[in-house]
Design an enzyme around this catalytic site. Sequence first.
Site, PDB file in Angstrom:
ATOM      1  N   ARG A  38     -13.757  -9.839  -6.516  1.00  0.00           N
ATOM      2  CA  ARG A  38     -13.541  -8.709  -5.588  1.00  0.00           C
ATOM      3  C   ARG A  38     -14.462  -7.532  -5.897  1.00  0.00           C
ATOM      4  NH1 ARG A  38      -7.563  -6.584  -4.780  1.00  0.00           N
ATOM      5  NH2 ARG A  38      -7.536  -6.571  -7.046  1.00  0.00           N
ATOM      6  N   LYS A  47      -3.753  -8.230   0.820  1.00  0.00           N
ATOM      7  CA  LYS A  47      -3.022  -7.133   1.465  1.00  0.00           C
ATOM      8  C   LYS A  47      -3.975  -6.045   1.935  1.00  0.00           C
ATOM      9  CE  LYS A  47      -0.406  -6.494  -2.204  1.00  0.00           C
ATOM     10  NZ  LYS A  47      -0.943  -7.561  -3.088  1.00  0.00           N
ATOM     11  N   ARG A  77     -13.083  -3.079  -9.925  1.00  0.00           N
ATOM     12  CA  ARG A  77     -11.964  -2.467 -10.635  1.00  0.00           C
ATOM     13  C   ARG A  77     -11.921  -2.913 -12.088  1.00  0.00           C
ATOM     14  NH1 ARG A  77      -6.843  -3.400  -6.741  1.00  0.00           N
ATOM     15  NH2 ARG A  77      -5.872  -3.639  -8.790  1.00  0.00           N
ATOM     16  N   ARG A  84      -0.922  -9.495 -14.663  1.00  0.00           N
ATOM     17  CA  ARG A  84      -0.452  -8.976 -13.365  1.00  0.00           C
ATOM     18  C   ARG A  84       0.324 -10.055 -12.607  1.00  0.00           C
ATOM     19  NH1 ARG A  84      -6.138  -6.981 -11.464  1.00  0.00           N
ATOM     20  NH2 ARG A  84      -5.187  -6.529  -9.454  1.00  0.00           N
ATOM     21  N   ARG A 106       7.635  -2.973  -5.537  1.00  0.00           N
ATOM     22  CA  ARG A 106       7.286  -4.070  -6.440  1.00  0.00           C
ATOM     23  C   ARG A 106       8.435  -4.427  -7.365  1.00  0.00           C
ATOM     24  NH1 ARG A 106       1.242  -3.174  -6.206  1.00  0.00           N
ATOM     25  NH2 ARG A 106       0.236  -4.514  -7.704  1.00  0.00           N
TER      26      ARG A 106
HETATM   27  P1  ADP Z   1      -4.704  -7.388  -2.485  1.00  0.00           P
HETATM   28  O1  ADP Z   1      -4.846  -6.084  -1.740  1.00  0.00           O
HETATM   29  O2  ADP Z   1      -3.518  -8.188  -2.019  1.00  0.00           O
HETATM   30  O3  ADP Z   1      -4.740  -7.237  -3.981  1.00  0.00           O
HETATM   31  P2  ADP Z   1      -7.401  -7.912  -1.452  1.00  0.00           P
HETATM   32  O4  ADP Z   1      -7.241  -7.670   0.007  1.00  0.00           O
HETATM   33  O5  ADP Z   1      -8.099  -6.860  -2.248  1.00  0.00           O
HETATM   34  O6  ADP Z   1      -5.975  -8.288  -2.121  1.00  0.00           O
HETATM   35  O7  ADP Z   1      -8.156  -9.321  -1.624  1.00  0.00           O
HETATM   36  C1  ADP Z   1      -8.492  -9.825  -2.922  1.00  0.00           C
HETATM   37  C2  ADP Z   1      -9.863 -10.515  -2.845  1.00  0.00           C
HETATM   38  O8  ADP Z   1      -9.743 -11.713  -2.075  1.00  0.00           O
HETATM   39  C3  ADP Z   1     -10.951  -9.676  -2.157  1.00  0.00           C
HETATM   40  O9  ADP Z   1     -12.177  -9.900  -2.828  1.00  0.00           O
HETATM   41  C4  ADP Z   1     -10.991 -10.221  -0.722  1.00  0.00           C
HETATM   42  O10 ADP Z   1     -12.290 -10.111  -0.139  1.00  0.00           O
HETATM   43  C5  ADP Z   1     -10.599 -11.677  -0.932  1.00  0.00           C
HETATM   44  N1  ADP Z   1      -9.802 -12.225   0.179  1.00  0.00           N
HETATM   45  C6  ADP Z   1      -8.846 -11.592   0.912  1.00  0.00           C
HETATM   46  N2  ADP Z   1      -8.304 -12.431   1.825  1.00  0.00           N
HETATM   47  C7  ADP Z   1      -8.932 -13.638   1.653  1.00  0.00           C
HETATM   48  C8  ADP Z   1      -8.820 -14.916   2.288  1.00  0.00           C
HETATM   49  N3  ADP Z   1      -7.944 -15.133   3.279  1.00  0.00           N
HETATM   50  N4  ADP Z   1      -9.625 -15.920   1.856  1.00  0.00           N
HETATM   51  C9  ADP Z   1     -10.518 -15.706   0.838  1.00  0.00           C
HETATM   52  N5  ADP Z   1     -10.662 -14.528   0.202  1.00  0.00           N
HETATM   53  C10 ADP Z   1      -9.885 -13.494   0.602  1.00  0.00           C
HETATM   54  P1  AMP Z   2      -2.790  -2.838  -6.896  1.00  0.00           P
HETATM   55  O1  AMP Z   2      -3.915  -1.954  -6.437  1.00  0.00           O
HETATM   56  O2  AMP Z   2      -1.693  -2.937  -5.871  1.00  0.00           O
HETATM   57  O3  AMP Z   2      -3.282  -4.193  -7.357  1.00  0.00           O
HETATM   58  O4  AMP Z   2      -2.146  -2.119  -8.156  1.00  0.00           O
HETATM   59  C1  AMP Z   2      -2.908  -1.874  -9.329  1.00  0.00           C
HETATM   60  C2  AMP Z   2      -1.983  -1.482 -10.473  1.00  0.00           C
HETATM   61  O5  AMP Z   2      -1.316  -0.246 -10.162  1.00  0.00           O
HETATM   62  C3  AMP Z   2      -0.848  -2.469 -10.797  1.00  0.00           C
HETATM   63  O6  AMP Z   2      -1.267  -3.512 -11.672  1.00  0.00           O
HETATM   64  C4  AMP Z   2       0.193  -1.538 -11.442  1.00  0.00           C
HETATM   65  O7  AMP Z   2      -0.174  -1.208 -12.782  1.00  0.00           O
HETATM   66  C5  AMP Z   2       0.047  -0.263 -10.609  1.00  0.00           C
HETATM   67  N1  AMP Z   2       0.928  -0.253  -9.412  1.00  0.00           N
HETATM   68  C6  AMP Z   2       0.542  -0.216  -8.100  1.00  0.00           C
HETATM   69  N2  AMP Z   2       1.601  -0.186  -7.288  1.00  0.00           N
HETATM   70  C7  AMP Z   2       2.705  -0.220  -8.094  1.00  0.00           C
HETATM   71  C8  AMP Z   2       4.106  -0.246  -7.853  1.00  0.00           C
HETATM   72  N3  AMP Z   2       4.608  -0.214  -6.607  1.00  0.00           N
HETATM   73  N4  AMP Z   2       4.932  -0.296  -8.921  1.00  0.00           N
HETATM   74  C9  AMP Z   2       4.457  -0.297 -10.182  1.00  0.00           C
HETATM   75  N5  AMP Z   2       3.147  -0.300 -10.486  1.00  0.00           N
HETATM   76  C10 AMP Z   2       2.269  -0.255  -9.449  1.00  0.00           C
END
Ligand code: ADP
Ligand code: AMP
Length: 210
Positions: free
Chosen positions: A124, A15, A158, A169, A90
């Site tokens: 990541r 995302k 993170r 998660r 969520r």
């Molecule tokens: P989200 O915001 O949904 O938690 P991220 O955008 O942070 O996910 O992506 C999670 C990890 O996967 C990051 O390290 C990113 O570089 C990698 N990633 C994102 N999209 C892809 C893809 N299509 N193929 C492989 N790795 C990806």
């Molecule tokens: P994310 O960066 O989206 O992976 O979120 C990291 C953490 O923040 C999650 O594991 C939750 O603990 C909290 N969080 C983020 N967005 C939400 C949401 N919309 N509702 C509840 N918890 C959230």
Amino acid sequence: MASSIVLFGPPGAGKGTQAGNIVAITGKPQISTGDMLRAALAAGTTLGMEAKGYMEAGQLVPDDVIIGLIEERLTQSDANEGVLFDGFPRTIAQAEALSHIAELSVVIAIEVPDSRIVERICGRYTCGGCGAVYHDTFNPTASPGECDDCGHTEMKRRADDNEDTVLTRLSAYHSQTAPLADWYKERNLFVAINGDQDIEKVGAAISSVL
Ligand code: ADP
Ligand code: AMP
């Protein structure tokens, strides 16, 4: 307020990676509740302290906290023409609250099988300067340790990007968040994208929806 977009999917789906492209196409600002909570935590605010334990454990932060955060964020003027929600809603309660405060044009769901999630999240890292998202294997920086976008040389990982917390998660995603897919399908807002392909291909599929 003009219509907003929801970027939906499990943790690690891509995302944040795709958000920049959507912002560039639509001009709508990205609102990531995860980023807002991490900023609150780093600043040591009451909100950050309240969210800390849940985030470290990989559990969702309570709905009233998140809904309050979103309501406040949407009062800022850059939200007047609609926004891109990333990681929100969520839960069904969050989606219901959102339906009273913003109009949606589409929910873009990035679908990735669970078997891919752990390797994505555990590899990541992000730029400490601009927040650009990278991956040790799938999307590394061109020069080790240096951001491709802004040149900053401090990369961050993170605290919750470890295998144990990822499993919690993912479990929270399946029990509390995944039911939103049907909720949005019933409202004809849901569009699924195959997230299990190259970053560029996912981006192209999203662009064609927009
Ligand atoms: P989200 O915001 O949904 O938690 P991220 O955008 O942070 O996910 O992506 C999670 C990890 O996967 C990051 O390290 C990113 O570089 C990698 N990633 C994102 N999209 C892809 C893809 N299509 N193929 C492989 N790795 C990806
Ligand atoms: P994310 O960066 O989206 O992976 O979120 C990291 C953490 O923040 C999650 O594991 C939750 O603990 C909290 N969080 C983020 N967005 C939400 C949401 N919309 N509702 C509840 N918890 C959230």
